[in-house]
Write a protein that holds these residues in place. Structure first.
Motif, mmCIF file in Angstrom:
data_model
loop_
_atom_site.group_PDB
_atom_site.id
_atom_site.type_symbol
_atom_site.label_atom_id
_atom_site.label_comp_id
_atom_site.label_asym_id
_atom_site.label_seq_id
_atom_site.Cartn_x
_atom_site.Cartn_y
_atom_site.Cartn_z
ATOM 1 N N THR A 47 0.831 -1.198 0.000
ATOM 2 C CA THR A 47 0.000 0.000 0.000
ATOM 3 C C THR A 47 0.866 1.248 0.000
ATOM 4 O O THR A 47 2.026 1.234 0.414
ATOM 5 N N THR A 148 -5.746 -2.420 -6.595
ATOM 6 C CA THR A 148 -6.709 -3.372 -6.035
ATOM 7 C C THR A 148 -7.924 -2.689 -5.436
ATOM 8 O O THR A 148 -9.001 -3.293 -5.362
ATOM 9 N N GLN A 149 -7.773 -1.434 -5.024
ATOM 10 C CA GLN A 149 -8.929 -0.736 -4.438
ATOM 11 C C GLN A 149 -10.063 -0.565 -5.449
ATOM 12 O O GLN A 149 -11.209 -0.315 -5.066
ATOM 13 N N GLY A 179 -2.319 -1.344 -3.767
ATOM 14 C CA GLY A 179 -3.398 -0.363 -3.832
ATOM 15 C C GLY A 179 -3.183 0.776 -2.855
ATOM 16 O O GLY A 179 -2.179 0.824 -2.127
ATOM 17 N N LEU A 183 -7.065 0.582 1.070
ATOM 18 C CA LEU A 183 -7.275 -0.818 0.715
ATOM 19 C C LEU A 183 -7.285 -1.703 1.957
ATOM 20 O O LEU A 183 -8.055 -2.657 2.057
ATOM 21 N N ASP A 186 -10.725 -1.049 3.680
ATOM 22 C CA ASP A 186 -11.866 -1.361 2.817
ATOM 23 C C ASP A 186 -11.996 -2.850 2.536
ATOM 24 O O ASP A 186 -13.091 -3.413 2.581
ATOM 25 N N LEU A 187 -10.885 -3.498 2.224
ATOM 26 C CA LEU A 187 -10.927 -4.908 1.837
ATOM 27 C C LEU A 187 -10.774 -5.848 3.023
ATOM 28 O O LEU A 187 -11.515 -6.815 3.172
#
Length: 375
Positions: A47, A148-149, A179, A183, A186-187
């Motif tokens: 990240t 990836t986000q 990302g 990320l 969020d993930l």
């Protein structure tokens, strides 16, 4: 004596001549491949803010894997991510169960390839297993996913389930996701992706200025171009340790020196002077503003930009209440734009009631354009 070609590469995703300050990530990944299935660094999450070198890092890790004769599949997150992975990984896409393929003159088109959603995890797993079988003993499969986000939760769920099974089966596979910092929250906070919480997280922040100075000196002097300590220190400080700015500054001061030497008839024998650095730094700042900051600002509403300009008055993190007061708005109203900017990954909330810029040099850009209502 002609001035050498410019070694600096301020283009998104292009490998710079020296990978500055990221050696530990490369080393961890090398050890992960060497230590075999089950090594924690075979599942990695990188990240960092825009321009921090995430894409370059993925390229570097891919090169490491290829040097060990691994197969590397690089993808960037967008609609259809999982289906694209399956089509690229499977030795024979046309034989995939549950796939719908529209005939094409040129063969299978990724844009016309689809998998029944419920079958995506198992299909991806089967595709990886089949590809490993074709690679033979001692070889493995690396999958990297950039931005990836921007992946859908459905795609990431399917990929995570398939990856979990492959790693649990001790298969020779590795996964690297890259990302924005959001990320992680969020993930990883999604219940279906708890598996990714076991990933080795690498946060790409600013590069220490001592490392920047050393890399600039090695790159410039190693190419046969002289630079004095005053000029080198000035260039180093101007980068702020921001990876993209390092390349921009290096490129700009090199180009300025080459043009001056050409005009002067190589009066200084291929050297970057202090004046070259001063002029080159100004050009680098302008390019950073045009290429990174301006596009971000232009996509925002007027009041969102007002929120950012109110933040830019501070030298560090801002108080949300101060920002609202500077906008002459209530906290409830200002918080509407605070949340929108957080959702767009333009700002971050480092602590309760505090906000800061997520994009390096955005504060400086807003200050430099404060007098221009059109920017």
């Amino acid at each position: 004596m002609s001035f050498p070609a410019n070694p600096f590469k301020p283009t998104a995703g292009v490998m710079p001549p020296v990978l500055i300050g990221r050696e530990s990530v490369s080393l961890d990944f090398r050890e992960g491949l060497d230590d075999g299935p089950g090594a924690p660094d075979r599942l990695m999450l990188i990240t960092g803010p825009r321009g921090s070198g995430k894409t370059v890092m993925l390229t570097e890790l891919g090169m490491i894997a290829r040097s060990r004769r691994w197969e590397v599949i690089d993808e960037t997150a967008s609609d259809g991510l999982c289906d694209r992975l399956i089509a690229r990984i499977a030795p024979e896409p046309s034989r995939i169960a549950g796939a719908t393929i529209k005939p094409s003159v040129m063969g299978v088109s990724l844009g016309e390839f689809g998998i029944v959603p419920a079958l995506r995890p198992s299909t991806l797993r089967d595709a990886m297993t089949a590809r490993l079988r074709t690679l033979g003993k001692g070889r493995g499969l690396l999958i990297t996913i950039d931005e990836t986000q921007d992946a859908s939760l459905e795609d990431m769920t399917a990929i995570a389930i398939a990856a979990q099974h492959m790693l649990r089966d001790n298969a020779d596979v590795a996964f690297v996701f890259a990302g924005l910092p959001s990320l992680v929250s969020d993930l990883l906070n999604a219940k279906v992706l708890t598996f990714l919480r076991r990933a080795s997280i690498k946060e790409l922040g600013d590069v220490p200025l001592d490392d920047v100075r050393r890399a600039l000196a090695d790159t410039i002097r190693g190419a046969g171009v002289a630079i004095n300590d005053e000029a080198l220190d000035l260039a180093t400080r101007a980068t702020g340790g921001y990876p993209y700015m390092i390349q921009l500054v290096g490129y700009s001061i090199w180009r300025r020196a080459r043009r001056r030497e050409s005009t002067d008839g190589h009066a200084h024998g291929n050297a970057i002077l202090t004046d070259d650095v001063k002029a080159g730094v100004e050009q680098a700042r302008a390019k950073l503003g045009e290429g990174v900051c301006a596009p971000v600002v232009k996509q925002l509403s007027g009041r969102a930009v007002d929120y950012l300009r109110a933040m830019a008055l501070d030298d560090g993190p801002s108080s949300s209440s101060d920002v609202a007061a500077r906008m002459h708005e209530s906290m409830d109203y200002a918080n509407i734009y605070r949340q929108r900017l957080l959702d767009k990954h333009v700002i971050v909330a480092p602590a309760r009631g505090r906000v800061d810029f997520a994009i390096p040099f955005l504060r400086e850009y807003l200050r430099s354009t404060a007098a221009d209502p059109n920017r």
